[in-house]
Design a protein around this motif. Structure first.
Motif, short mmCIF file in Angstrom:
data_model
loop_
_atom_site.label_atom_id
_atom_site.label_comp_id
_atom_site.label_asym_id
_atom_site.label_seq_id
_atom_site.Cartn_x
_atom_site.Cartn_y
_atom_site.Cartn_z
N LEU A 158 0.82 -1.21 0.00
CA LEU A 158 0.00 0.00 0.00
C LEU A 158 0.86 1.26 0.00
CD1 LEU A 158 -2.78 -1.06 2.53
CD2 LEU A 158 -3.09 -0.59 0.09
N LYS A 159 1.92 1.26 0.81
CA LYS A 159 2.79 2.43 0.88
C LYS A 159 3.43 2.72 -0.48
CE LYS A 159 4.04 2.30 5.78
NZ LYS A 159 5.11 2.05 6.77
N GLU A 160 3.75 1.65 -1.21
CA GLU A 160 4.37 1.83 -2.52
C GLU A 160 3.35 2.22 -3.58
OE1 GLU A 160 6.51 -0.76 -6.07
OE2 GLU A 160 6.18 -1.69 -4.11
N LYS A 161 2.26 1.47 -3.64
CA LYS A 161 1.30 1.66 -4.73
C LYS A 161 0.45 2.93 -4.59
CE LYS A 161 2.67 -2.05 -6.71
NZ LYS A 161 3.51 -1.95 -7.94
N LEU A 162 0.25 3.40 -3.36
CA LEU A 162 -0.55 4.62 -3.20
C LEU A 162 0.18 5.85 -3.73
CD1 LEU A 162 -2.29 4.14 0.28
CD2 LEU A 162 -3.23 3.82 -2.01
N ARG A 163 1.40 5.66 -4.18
CA ARG A 163 2.13 6.75 -4.82
C ARG A 163 1.77 6.88 -6.30
NH1 ARG A 163 6.12 8.38 -1.37
NH2 ARG A 163 6.71 6.91 0.26
N SER A 164 1.00 5.90 -6.80
CA SER A 164 0.68 5.93 -8.23
C SER A 164 -0.78 5.59 -8.53
CB SER A 164 1.57 4.95 -8.99
OG SER A 164 1.37 3.62 -8.52
N ARG A 165 -1.55 5.23 -7.50
CA ARG A 165 -2.95 4.86 -7.72
C ARG A 165 -3.75 5.03 -6.44
NH1 ARG A 165 -0.88 -0.89 -9.24
NH2 ARG A 165 0.75 0.54 -9.85
N GLY A 166 -5.07 4.88 -6.58
CA GLY A 166 -5.95 5.05 -5.43
C GLY A 166 -6.04 3.81 -4.57
N GLN A 167 -6.57 4.04 -3.37
CA GLN A 167 -6.71 2.96 -2.39
C GLN A 167 -7.62 1.86 -2.91
OE1 GLN A 167 -8.86 3.00 1.78
NE2 GLN A 167 -6.99 4.21 1.90
#
Length: 214
Positions: free
Chosen positions: A117-126
């Motif tokens: 989550l910490k990585e992906k929330l930099r490029s997409r929504g929750q």
């Protein structure tokens, strides 16, 4: 009862050996088992011991398969299960491997979900990140706890704004209709997995700030 007459290293894989009994090939296994079982030339070997060696060899092969997979990138429990099933390992062996990996903290879905989550929330929504984690087999409760740990973080809001502003600047070069511009921005952010409320708040801020520039 058979007698071991030869133990030779595999030419293509030095970690494995071939065991011969009464001058005939008996089985191939990991070299680790030779030392663990104290297998030497001249030793008597019965059916029960053969079965135990075969079972342990299967476990070692499954363990190494899982470790190689984890070397490349962190995995969820379900992803490792899937990998081992593709290699046609039996369920008991898979369960032993998973237990070992958890014991040494090499497999931890809660930790995986938090880092993901910490990585992906930099490029997409929750919303999109949650779907991806569920698809990877992360339990809903585990996912909920991971999201709770990030509840006070402004990362998602900041990323949503940055993505929206960048897209807005691109669209403004070829789209003059305010309604179409807003619609395209909404579709873009929704596709990134952001919730309606966050999209609306973000668009109001961007469009308001943009109006104030003129």
């Amino acid at each position: 009862m058979k007698t071991i007459t030869k133990i030779s290293e595999n030419k293509k894989n030095s970690s494995r050996v071939s065991i011969f009994a009464d001058e005939e090939f008996l089985l191939s296994c990991d070299k680790e088992l030779i030392y663990k079982r104290g297998l030497v030339k001249g030793m008597k070997i019965d059916t029960d011991l053969l079965l135990e060696i075969a079972k342990e060899d299967t476990f070692i092969r499954a363990r190494e398969t899982a470790l190689r997979s984890l070397e490349r990138t962190m995995k969820t429990e379900e992803e490792i299960q899937k990998k081992l099933r593709e290699k046609e390992f039996d369920e008991d062996t898979i369960a032993r491997v998973l237990s070992l990996l958890k014991e040494y903290n090499l497999l931890d879905d809660a930790r995986y979900a938090e880092l993901y989550l910490k990585e992906k929330l930099r490029s997409r929504g929750q919303k999109k990140a949650k779907f991806e984690l569920l698809h990877k087999g992360v339990d809903k409760e585990v996912l909920h706890q991971a999201l709770e740990s990030l509840k006070d973080s402004s990362l998602e809001e900041e990323t949503c704004f940055k993505l929206a502003k960048k897209k807005y600047d691109q669209l403004c070069k070829r789209e003059q209709d305010p309604f179409k511009l807003k619609s395209k921005l909404y579709t873009f952010l929704a596709g990134k997995g952001y919730e309606y409320e966050l999209i609306s708040t973000t668009l109001r801020k961007i469009l308001t700030d943009s109006d104030e520039e003129y």
